[in-house]
Design an enzyme around this catalytic site. Sequence first.
Site, PDB file in Angstrom:
ATOM      1  CE  LYS A  20      30.745   6.621  59.778  1.00  0.00           C
ATOM      2  NZ  LYS A  20      30.063   5.409  60.250  1.00  0.00           N
ATOM      3  CG  ASP A  36      29.906   3.041  57.588  1.00  0.00           C
ATOM      4  OD1 ASP A  36      28.799   2.542  57.291  1.00  0.00           O
ATOM      5  OD2 ASP A  36      30.294   3.183  58.763  1.00  0.00           O
ATOM      6  CD  GLU A  40      31.332  -0.190  58.539  1.00  0.00           C
ATOM      7  OE1 GLU A  40      32.523  -0.053  58.179  1.00  0.00           O
ATOM      8  OE2 GLU A  40      30.932   0.120  59.686  1.00  0.00           O
ATOM      9  CD  GLU A  82      27.894   0.396  62.847  1.00  0.00           C
ATOM     10  OE1 GLU A  82      28.955   0.407  62.204  1.00  0.00           O
ATOM     11  OE2 GLU A  82      27.356   1.414  63.270  1.00  0.00           O
ATOM     12  CG  ASP A 111      28.972  -3.180  68.731  1.00  0.00           C
ATOM     13  OD1 ASP A 111      29.221  -2.075  68.208  1.00  0.00           O
ATOM     14  OD2 ASP A 111      28.555  -3.295  69.902  1.00  0.00           O
ATOM     15  CG  HIS A 146      31.109  -0.808  65.236  1.00  0.00           C
ATOM     16  ND1 HIS A 146      30.330  -0.616  66.368  1.00  0.00           N
ATOM     17  CD2 HIS A 146      31.135   0.378  64.592  1.00  0.00           C
ATOM     18  CE1 HIS A 146      29.899   0.627  66.374  1.00  0.00           C
ATOM     19  NE2 HIS A 146      30.361   1.250  65.324  1.00  0.00           N
TER      20      HIS A 146
END
Lengths: 437, 437
Positions: free
Chosen positions: A219, A247, A273, A302, A325, A352
């Site tokens: 992240k 992400d 992402e 997602e 998703d 996801h």
Amino acid sequence: MSHKIVNLRVRDVRFPTSLEQHGSDAMHTDPDYSAAYVVLDTDSGLKGFGLTFTLGKGTEIVLCAVKALAGLVIGKSLQEIVSNFRGFYRLLTSDGQMRWLGPEKGVIHLATAAVLNAVWDLWARAEGKYHAMYLSIQDPKQIVSCIDFRYITDVLTEEEALDILVKAQEGKKQREDQMLKEGYPAYTTSCAWLGYSDQQLKQLCSDALKSGWTRFKVKVGADLEDDIRRCRLIRKMIGPSSTLMIDANQRWDVAEAISWVSRLAEVKPLWIEEPTSPDDILGHAAISKALAPLGIGVATGEQCHNRVMFKQFLQASALQFVQIDSCRLGSVNENLAVLLMAYKFQVPVCPHAGGVGLCELVQHLILFDYICVSADLRNRMCEYVDHLHEHFTSPVVIQDAHYMPPKDPGYSCEMLEESVNRHEYPEGDIWKQEIQK
Amino acid sequence: MSHKIVNLRVRDVRFPTSLEQHGSDAMHTDPDYSAAYVVLDTDSGLKGFGLTFTLGKGTEIVLCAVKALAGLVIGKSLQEIVSNFRGFYRLLTSDGQMRWLGPEKGVIHLATAAVLNAVWDLWARAEGKYHAMYLSIQDPKQIVSCIDFRYITDVLTEEEALDILVKAQEGKKQREDQMLKEGYPAYTTSCAWLGYSDQQLKQLCSDALKSGWTRFKVKVGADLEDDIRRCRLIRKMIGPSSTLMIDANQRWDVAEAISWVSRLAEVKPLWIEEPTSPDDILGHAAISKALAPLGIGVATGEQCHNRVMFKQFLQASALQFVQIDSCRLGSVNENLAVLLMAYKFQVPVCPHAGGVGLCELVQHLILFDYICVSADLRNRMCEYVDHLHEHFTSPVVIQDAHYMPPKDPGYSCEMLEESVNRHEYPEGDIWKQEIQK
């Protein structure tokens, strides 16, 4: 047996994941992984279990939406539904009064997903074969009959979809056997949530490497210098041959995304992402174009709210990895449309997952994609997060960083009754304790 | 006085408009015009009134979402909110747990609109001047401080916005005087709902012409031959010099939209409204391109769910008329961003109205647009529908097919207490009677 649906129950189930910063990212700093959990009761005694994933607060709104849809479901037989599944999908998504609340987006579409996920679960369980859900979607004609092609015929017609599926029949059996033996490749997001300390991060990476993981997601997006430090640390831990993804969870505007990610190019991420708003197709296209020379792709999905949005992301070359998703789109029905469009554009699908129940659900979709649509594993992998699986009656099975095909009947999102009771919000024991603190 | 908000009440108010087919179109065949109606109580006794528009079923879901947002509002003073209105907007739209339900779309964004509309109403009433809402948004610096530029800086920065507003200060006073004298041009949708008979349609057109209307919108999209007959009938009634618009309410796929509208080119419509999915930016761009040679523009916006979508519609030349909505976007704050982006692209704004309360609200936004942004009336007009105004304490005033600027304090969406009580769902008298039938 027709399996007439005689009741629909929905419950607000929340896990206090924010207490330990699991799931924390640049935009969602304190998620409590939660679900609107649906149970369909039929006159035969068979049940269907479905859910949609949420982050805590507001789950009660999704419950309210599920209850608003219940009247369209109760009284119908499973046979009636699946004999015209496209019509049933449209009944839920195009009610003349309720479609104003979407259409096919946000709360009302999350509720549609929860309900339809339960219908697919029921269907898989009810089939003579009494099998895992992904095996329910193998007949080409049956598959296209579940898809609402409204608004996507400029990119994919029913005839084209059927053609793709019929062609993919070749080699199907081998691919199914291969999956049963090897499983579907996965990557892990469990090592590097934004709220974790460097020490925690190192320990988790080291453990993951020992368990056979070779693909890692980190992240980023809150602080650039912090990101550089964390990404270098992880790249060092996993070595140059492992795969690294980053992400940002929608943290940036377009120009900022390009400059920030350029600074992280040194750690050689496969993709960035959600660099910006999930609605910004043209923004993602600009970012994709700018980052292509650095060898970094753009991944999103997602929070891509329906097939019309995915259609445009593909048309505009705005993503290089399609992240479907299982709970954001209108269940299997709408995901089938996206898988087929992604195939047409030859863009790999990397689902996801994580949250609660998303791994359990989406493994069926990606197995279907490989066996019946794409027949390709290049650049493909399914997200995995190692949390909350213990609350399911048929939790995912990971072996050597691969998802092993589920064998139990249904769509794998039946929760343990005790888990539901304990985590029901606000009256379950877990929440009574939290509230007392 | 700080006007601390001490309570937020929300009520489900529904009007049984479906009984007479008012509001019927190709996708919404039986709307009951409704609202989630919000009242803010303050410690000073001053109140703020806001609403978001819905079509009946599902209004209870929006109420649930408003209640989920209430905790972010109650306890704050008006002063605290407006001194950092951008921050307050983001507080409502970016809650770490609730943004998963959108972000900024569908039910949760409709709820945000209802709450923020009430805040704007309160603000206008609280100002020393105690004035109509559109007069609250005249200072350039104040205006930009209300806008969340996140995700739109690639098209409009805060500096550019300020620049546009400062330049438009010139001639402001004359334009305000002009509006007070002449009003803002309107068009009517009241004559040609899809469920009306030809006889009804003729009568309504004839009456409207007598009242000075020269711009008319017709619902199309259910049946082509029927559309041709109805459009010819209306064109004949209104003559060649009046303006005709057609509205398909998202009925078609891209190719179908182009062929269907081409068949209706003979009646010379100014625009085709909502030809396809409101999410399909690239689809609208394709339709725009195909219809341009026929002199037909594309209009959309009533279901365009946020500023990021409007940004792209403008970037892609996907619309020629921007139809802002006072209840779909995040209230005045987000609409300001859209008005400024539309100005930058030099695309006229022609607001969506009708329903219940939409005319009352949106007149403020379009007056602001003319006085403080666009300074232009070419190709501009505001929708008007002649229904349900009698339920408001300060209903719109139409003179000679123009909106006359509201003079009462606030944002004009306070409803009569008796109307709310009678139409509250399901316990109001109107609904008790309907349910008994």
